[in-house]
Structures are given as structure tokens and as C-alpha cells.
Write a protein that holds these residues in place. Structure first.
Motif, PDB file in Angstrom:
ATOM      1  N   SER A 105      -3.611  -0.820   5.448  1.00 36.91           N
ATOM      2  CA  SER A 105      -3.467  -0.539   4.020  1.00 36.91           C
ATOM      3  C   SER A 105      -3.855   0.899   3.690  1.00 36.91           C
ATOM      4  O   SER A 105      -3.169   1.567   2.906  1.00 36.91           O
TER       5      SER A 105
ATOM      6  N   MET B 239      -7.576   5.414  -0.670  1.00 41.86           N
ATOM      7  CA  MET B 239      -7.270   4.713   0.580  1.00 41.86           C
ATOM      8  C   MET B 239      -8.309   3.617   0.841  1.00 41.86           C
ATOM      9  O   MET B 239      -7.961   2.508   1.260  1.00 41.86           O
TER      10      MET B 239
ATOM     11  N   ALA C  26      -7.784   0.577  -1.677  1.00 41.39           N
ATOM     12  CA  ALA C  26      -6.672  -0.285  -1.268  1.00 41.39           C
ATOM     13  C   ALA C  26      -7.033  -1.063   0.000  1.00 41.39           C
ATOM     14  O   ALA C  26      -6.792  -2.271   0.094  1.00 41.39           O
TER      15      ALA C  26
ATOM     16  N   VAL D  91      -1.279   3.706   2.085  1.00 41.12           N
ATOM     17  CA  VAL D  91      -1.483   4.499   0.867  1.00 41.12           C
ATOM     18  C   VAL D  91      -1.234   5.977   1.158  1.00 41.12           C
ATOM     19  O   VAL D  91      -0.554   6.673   0.407  1.00 41.12           O
TER      20      VAL D  91
ATOM     21  N   SER E  70       0.825  -1.209   0.000  1.00 40.32           N
ATOM     22  CA  SER E  70       0.000   0.000   0.000  1.00 40.32           C
ATOM     23  C   SER E  70       0.859   1.260   0.000  1.00 40.32           C
ATOM     24  O   SER E  70       0.514   2.248  -0.657  1.00 40.32           O
TER      25      SER E  70
ATOM     26  N   LYS F 279       1.849   1.684  -3.448  1.00 35.83           N
ATOM     27  CA  LYS F 279       0.722   2.215  -4.225  1.00 35.83           C
ATOM     28  C   LYS F 279       0.602   3.715  -4.002  1.00 35.83           C
ATOM     29  O   LYS F 279       0.388   4.476  -4.943  1.00 35.83           O
TER      30      LYS F 279
ATOM     31  N   PHE G 145      -7.154  -5.222   0.047  1.00 37.79           N
ATOM     32  CA  PHE G 145      -6.237  -5.973   0.910  1.00 37.79           C
ATOM     33  C   PHE G 145      -6.948  -6.518   2.140  1.00 37.79           C
ATOM     34  O   PHE G 145      -6.755  -7.672   2.509  1.00 37.79           O
TER      35      PHE G 145
END
Length: 187
Positions: A146, A36, A39, A150, A21, A24, A43
Motif C-alpha cells: 500500500s 504512505m 495508507a 501511494v 493505494s 489514492k 490497509f
């Protein structure tokens, strides 16, 4: 398994997703809350799904996955990391970072970072652990980690987008190699 042990397990399982993340976030540049959430959902969702599948499929399927999980994870992460490095050299950059969160890429990354959770689910079946509570805890922990990853990656990536995307690709490759070396017993 008590709540503290379960939370620590969930945190451990979420670390690969957190690192991916961050990568990413590095490649996205300017992010929005939806990045956010996307992701986190991918995940967190897969980290909740995989132990549930492992729990349901039991020991039969685990012998195949446990035997090869580190090879599969390494291959997927190296491919995605290599693609990130290749794209960082491209003169064409996405303005909104949409391609970085496309379904195909996120599916591959979510699977690669959650394969180990499948084996955990099999273990839960043998231990008689409540899978619903456990999967929910693992999924929520990974979702939060995650989403934070991000954002953290984005804060750094706004300044150094091309070099940070290259760095993110290198990190994914290194995570993949680390997983492989641990699986082979070298680390």
C-alpha cells in the motif's frame, strides 16, 4: 501452510489494497512519507485484523460474509470511485490531499479491500494455521504494498492530477465490478 505459500496468499490479498493505494496516490498529488504510512497502516491493519476476526468467529459468521462479500466490496468501491470522479470535476482542489486520507474514507476503503481476508481467516481456523503469524505476514505485506502504491500513484498524479483522480475513480469502480463478477461466477 509454509512461509512461501503464506507470503503468496498475503501478496494476493494485498493487490486490491495496492490498486486502491495507487488511486489514492493519484488523487493526493504531492505526497509525504506520512501519506504512505497512513495508507499502509489502514490497509495493512485491516488486512491483519480481518483474518484474525474470521479465525475467531469461525464458520458461523463466514456463511453470511462469504455469501455477500462481493456485493459489499463492489458497493463500497463503486461509491468511493463515483465520489472521486465527482470531486475531480470540482473546481476546488485540496492543496495537501488531506481529505483523500480522512478517517471515514480510509475506513470504508480498508473494509472494502479486506473483506475477503475475513473468509481466509475462517479457512485458517479449519486448517489449524497459526493466526498470529499469518495475520502479521498478511498485514506487513499489505502495509508495504500500500505504501508503495501511494508513491507510485503520486509520481503519475503530480502531472495529471484532475484526470488521474478521475481515472482512479474509474479504476475503483472497475475493481468493484470485477469483484462482483467473480463472486457471481461470471469471471
Amino acid at each position: 501452510m509454509n512461509t512461501i505459500e503464506l507470503f503468496l496468499l498475503a501478496l494476493g490479498l494485498s493487490m486490491d489494497a495496492f490498486a486502491v493505494s495507487v488511486c489514492k496516490g493519484l488523487s493526493l498529488g504531492h505526497i509525504r512519507l506520512r501519506h504512505m504510512l497512513i495508507a499502509g497502516a489502514w490497509f495493512g491493519g485491516f488486512q491483519a485484523l480481518m483474518p484474525t476476526l474470521g479465525y475467531l468467529l469461525g464458520s458461523f459468521f463466514s456463511t453470511y460474509i462469504v455469501q455477500y462479500n462481493y456485493w459489499i466490496s463492489c458497493l463500497l468501491l463503486v461509491l468511493i470511485g463515483g465520489n472521486m470522479i465527482r470531486e475531480s470535476g470540482s473546481s476546488e482542489q485540496e492543496n495537501n490531499g488531506g481529505a483523500a486520507l480522512d478517517v471515514r474514507t480510509m475506513l470504508i476503503l480498508a473494509i472494502a479491500t479486506s473483506i475477503d481476508a475475513l473468509a481466509v481467516g475462517v479457512t485458517f481456523a479449519f486448517m489449524g494455521v497459526s493466526i498470529l503469524y499469518s495475520a502479521l505476514c498478511i498485514g506487513c505485506t499489505t502495509f508495504i504494498c500500500s505504501a508503495i502504491g501511494v508513491k507510485a500513484g503520486s509520481l503519475f498524479g503530480l502531472r495529471y492530477q484532475k484526470s488521474s483522480e478521475r481515472l482512479g475513480g474509474i479504476v475503483l469502480i472497475l475493481i468493484g465490478l470485477k469483484i462482483l463478477l467473480q463472486g457471481l461466477g461470471i469471471l
